[in-house]
Enzyme design. Structure first.
Site, PDB file in Angstrom:
ATOM      1  N   LYS A 133       3.104   1.014   3.074  1.00 15.21           N
ATOM      2  CA  LYS A 133       1.658   0.934   2.830  1.00 15.21           C
ATOM      3  C   LYS A 133       1.159  -0.406   3.360  1.00 15.21           C
ATOM      4  CE  LYS A 133      -1.715   0.388  -0.958  1.00 15.21           C
ATOM      5  NZ  LYS A 133      -1.992   0.463  -2.415  1.00 15.21           N
ATOM      6  N   ASP A 187      -7.437  -4.638  -0.294  1.00 17.57           N
ATOM      7  CA  ASP A 187      -7.850  -3.496  -1.119  1.00 17.57           C
ATOM      8  C   ASP A 187      -8.880  -3.960  -2.133  1.00 17.57           C
ATOM      9  OD1 ASP A 187      -8.121  -1.280  -2.711  1.00 17.57           O
ATOM     10  OD2 ASP A 187      -6.104  -1.425  -3.606  1.00 17.57           O
ATOM     11  N   LYS A 197     -12.872  -3.049  -7.570  1.00 14.69           N
ATOM     12  CA  LYS A 197     -12.061  -3.773  -8.549  1.00 14.69           C
ATOM     13  C   LYS A 197     -12.859  -4.926  -9.151  1.00 14.69           C
ATOM     14  CE  LYS A 197      -7.599  -3.108  -6.212  1.00 14.69           C
ATOM     15  NZ  LYS A 197      -6.873  -2.437  -7.292  1.00 14.69           N
ATOM     16  N   ASP A 213      -1.605  -6.251  -0.508  1.00 17.20           N
ATOM     17  CA  ASP A 213      -1.456  -4.793  -0.602  1.00 17.20           C
ATOM     18  C   ASP A 213      -0.846  -4.198   0.674  1.00 17.20           C
ATOM     19  OD1 ASP A 213      -1.644  -2.705  -2.372  1.00 17.20           O
ATOM     20  OD2 ASP A 213      -3.677  -2.131  -1.783  1.00 17.20           O
ATOM     21  N   GLU A 248      -6.170   4.393  -3.128  1.00 14.82           N
ATOM     22  CA  GLU A 248      -6.243   4.625  -1.682  1.00 14.82           C
ATOM     23  C   GLU A 248      -4.883   4.639  -1.006  1.00 14.82           C
ATOM     24  OE1 GLU A 248      -6.296   1.730  -3.019  1.00 14.82           O
ATOM     25  OE2 GLU A 248      -4.908   0.674  -1.697  1.00 14.82           O
ATOM     26  N   ARG A 284      -2.099   6.025  -1.810  1.00 11.37           N
ATOM     27  CA  ARG A 284      -1.506   7.374  -1.750  1.00 11.37           C
ATOM     28  C   ARG A 284      -2.221   8.237  -0.716  1.00 11.37           C
ATOM     29  NH1 ARG A 284      -2.793   8.253  -8.057  1.00 11.37           N
ATOM     30  NH2 ARG A 284      -2.530   5.994  -7.944  1.00 11.37           N
TER      31      ARG A 284
END
Ligand code: BES
Ligand code: MN
Ligand code: ZN
Length: 493
Positions: A261, A266, A273, A284, A345, A347
Site C-alpha cells: 500500500k 492519507d 481525519k 501510509d 482507502e 483496501r
C-alpha cells in the site's frame, strides 16, 4: 557520508579505532580472549564485571574510558544481550544500540568484538549496525563546521570466521534495503509522491536489470480499476501502479508477489481525519516502501528466485472531485463496492492491485499495508497482524518475520466477518464498523485475492514508531523489509 561496515581478523586489544564494543550475555565474565584488553585498560573491564556494575541485561549499556592517552580504544562500550533465545536477533538489537551510542558519543569509527559467535551472527550484527547508524538528515541545515560532531563513518566487525566478509555483504544488502524503505517513509508527502516512488522503482530496476511497468491514471482507466481510481479521483497527482519483475529463479516457476500500500498521504478524503497527528499519515506508504526496499535487497543478495514487487500509490484527498460516502464503484475484478467511508482507502487501492497481480500467475501473494488503526489497538506496536487463506504460507510468513526480528501474530478470517461487509446496493462495502476492524479489512481484501495463496500483513502499528524504541529511533522501522527478504530467501533454499 555513507556508513561502511567491514570485517577483519583482529584481537580486541589491538584495534585501531576509538570505540570498541563488547556484547555480553547476562552474568558476564572476563573471557580469556579479553584478558589482554583488560590489561591495556588497567584492569577496568575486569573490575567493572567483578563489581557487577554491568550485568549484561537486555539493552543495558556501560561506557568505560579506554587505553592510555594516544592509544586505542579510547573508549569501550559494553552492551547487554540479556538471556536471548534468538541470538542473532539479540545481536542485531545490541549492534543497533551500539551504533546509536557511537553517534551520540561522536565516535567516527567503532569496532565490534564478535567473540567467535560465527558468520550467521555477523550478518545480523551488520544489519543492526546499519539500522542504528541510520538517520534522515536530508532536510536539516547542517550546523557550522566548528560545531559539528564527527560522523560515524565506519564499523569493523572483528571476526576470525572466513565467511565473515560475505556475511557483512549480505547484511549490507539487507540493511541498505531497510534504509531505503525508511528514507522513503520518512520523506514528507510533498517530496515522496507517487511519481517519486515510480522514479525510485525505475532506478532500482535500471540498476538490477529488472523489468518495470508503471501505470498512471490513463492506463488504469483502460484497465478498469474503478476501485483504485476512486481513491485517486480527489487528487491532481497522477496515481501510480508500479510492478518490478526480478526473474532469477528457474524458468517457468511461478513468482512470489510482494504487494504494498503506497498512500503518500492519507487525509481520509471526504471522511476526513482529525487534525491531531494527521502528519503521521505520510507513513501510509510504508507497505510500498517495504516492497521497494525488499526488491533492492533481494537483487543485491542475488537470490535465485522469481519475485514481482507491486505497489499501488496515490494520495487520499478531499475535493470537489473526490469520491463520496455512498458512491459505488466497479473494481478491476468486476465486483462492485459501496464506499461507506472514504478513509478506508487502502483496501480500495489494494483490491485492484491484488486483482492485477493475477497476470503474473503468482504462486503466492503477500501484501503489506498500514491498513487499520484497529490493528494497532489489537497488537500495539509489537507485532504486525497476519491474515491468510493458506496455512502453509501464513506459517512461512510468521517464521520469516521471527527470523527478521519483525514479529507477526495471526488474526482470523472467520466467515462471520463477511456478513459485516455486506452492502445493500453493491457486492461488498468498504467498512464493517468498529468491531474486529482489522479482520473486516482483511476480509474485504480476501474478496479480491483470487487464484493464489495469499497473506496480508497489517503493519499499521509496526512500520513506524511515534516514540524512541531504544534500538530504533522514533520514525520508520523498516518493517516489512526483513520479513519479505526472509520469506523470499526461505524459498530460494
Ligand atoms: N491509513 C489508515 C490506517 C492507520 C491508522 C495507519 C493509524 C496507521 C496508523 C487507514 O487508511 C484508515 O484510515 N483506516 C481507517 C479505517 C476505518 C475508516 C474503517 C481506520 O483505521 O480508522
Ligand atoms: Mn485512511
Ligand atoms: Zn490509509
Amino acid at each position: 557520508m555513507p556508513f561502511l561496515v567491514t570485517a577483519r581478523r583482529s584481537a580486541a586489544d589491538s584495534v585501531d579505532v576509538p570505540l570498541l564494543v563488547l556484547a555480553f550475555r547476562k552474568h558476564p565474565t572476563l573471557a580469556p580472549e579479553l584478558v589482554a584488553l583488560d590489561a591495556k585498560l588497567g584492569g577496568a573491564l575486569g573490575q567493572t564485571l567483578g563489581r557487577r556494575e554491568f550485568r549484561g541485561g537486555r539493552d543495558e549499556v556501560l561506557h568505560l574510558s579506554g587505553a592510555a592517552a594516544g592509544a586505542n580504544p579510547q573508549r569501550v562500550l559494553l552492551v547487554g544481550l540479556g538471556e536471548p533465545s534468538d541470538v542473532p536477533g539479540a545481536l542485531r538489537r545490541a549492534a543497533s544500540i551500539a551504533a546509536r551510542q557511537a553517534r551520540k558519543l561522536g565516535a567516527n569509527a567503532l569496532a565490534w568484538h564478535d567473540g567467535g559467535r560465527g558468520a550467521d551472527t555477523v550478518e545480523a550484527v551488520t544489519v543492526g549496525l546499519l539500522m542504528g547508524a541510520w538517520e534522515y538528515a536530508d532536510l536539516k541545515t547542517p550546523p557550522p563546521a566548528d560545531e559539528r560532531r564527527p560522523e560515524l563513518e565506519s564499523a569493523v566487525i572483528l571476526s576470525d570466521d572466513a565467511a565473515a566478509a560475505s556475511a557483512v555483504e549480505r547484511g549490507t544488502a539487507i540493511g541498505d534495503g531497510m534504509a531505503l524503505a525508511r528514507r522513503l517513509a520518512m520523506m514528507p508527502g510533498n517530496l515522496c509522491t507517487p511519481s517519486y516512488l515510480a522514479d525510485t522503482a525505475r532506478e532500482i530496476a535500471a540498476r538490477h536489470g529488472m523489468q518495470v511497468t508503471i501505470l498512471g491514471r490513463a492506463e488504469m482507466e483502460k484497465e478498469k480499476m474503478g476501485s483504485f481510481l476512486c481513491v485517486a479521483q480527489g487528487t491532481p497527482q497522477d496515481p501510480k501502479l508500479i510492478a518490478l519483475e526480478y526473474m532469477h529463479g528457474p524458468a517457468g516457476t511461478k513468482p512470489i508477489a510482494l504487494v504494498g500500500k503506497g498512500l503518500c498521504f492519507d487525509s481520509g478524503g471526504i471522511s476526513i481525519k482529525p487534525a491531531q497527528g494527521m502528519e503521521a499519515m505520510k507513513f501510509d506508504m510504508c507497505g510500498a516502501a517495504g516492497v521497494l526496499g525488499a526488491m533492492e535487497s533481494i537483487a543485491r543478495l542475488a537470490l535465485p528466485v522469481n519475485v514481482v514487487g507491486i505497489v499501488g500509490s496515490t494520495t487520499n484527498m478531499p475535493s470537489g472531485t473526490a469520491v463520496n460516502p455512498g458512491d459505488v464503484v466497479r473494481s478491476h475484478l468486476g465486483k462492485t463496492i459501496e464506499v461507506i467511508n472514504t478513509d478506508a482507502e487502502g483496501r480500495l487501492v489494494l483490491a485492484d492491485v491484488l486483482s492485477y497481480a493475477r497476470r503474473f500467475s503468482p504462486s503466492a501473494v503477500v501484501d503489506a499495508a498500514t491498513l487499520t488503526g484497529a490493528c494497532v489497538i489489537a497488537l500495539g506496536h509489537t507485532a504486525s497482524g497476519v491474515f491468510g487463506t493458506d496455512d502453509r504460507l501464513v506459517s512461512d510468513v510468521l517464521a520469516a518475520g521471527t527470523r527478521a526480528g519483525e514479529p507477526g501474530w495471526r488474526l482470523p478470517l472467520y466467515d462471520e466477518y463477511k456478513e459485516l461487509i455486506k452492502s445493500d446496493v453493491a457486492d461488498v462495502k468498504n467498512t464493517g464498523g468498529r468491531p474486529a476492524g482489522a479482520c473486516t479489512a482483511a476480509m474485504f481484501l480476501k474478496e479480491f485475492a483470487e487464484d493464489f495463496a495469499w497473506v496480508h500483513l497489517d503493519i499499521a502499528g509496526t512500520a513506524y514508531s511515534e516514540s524512541d524504541l531504544t534500538y530504533i529511533p522514533k520514525g520508520p522501522t523498516g518493517v516489512p523489509v526483513g520479513t519479505f527478504v526472509e520469506l523470499v530467501r526461505g524459498r530460494a533454499r
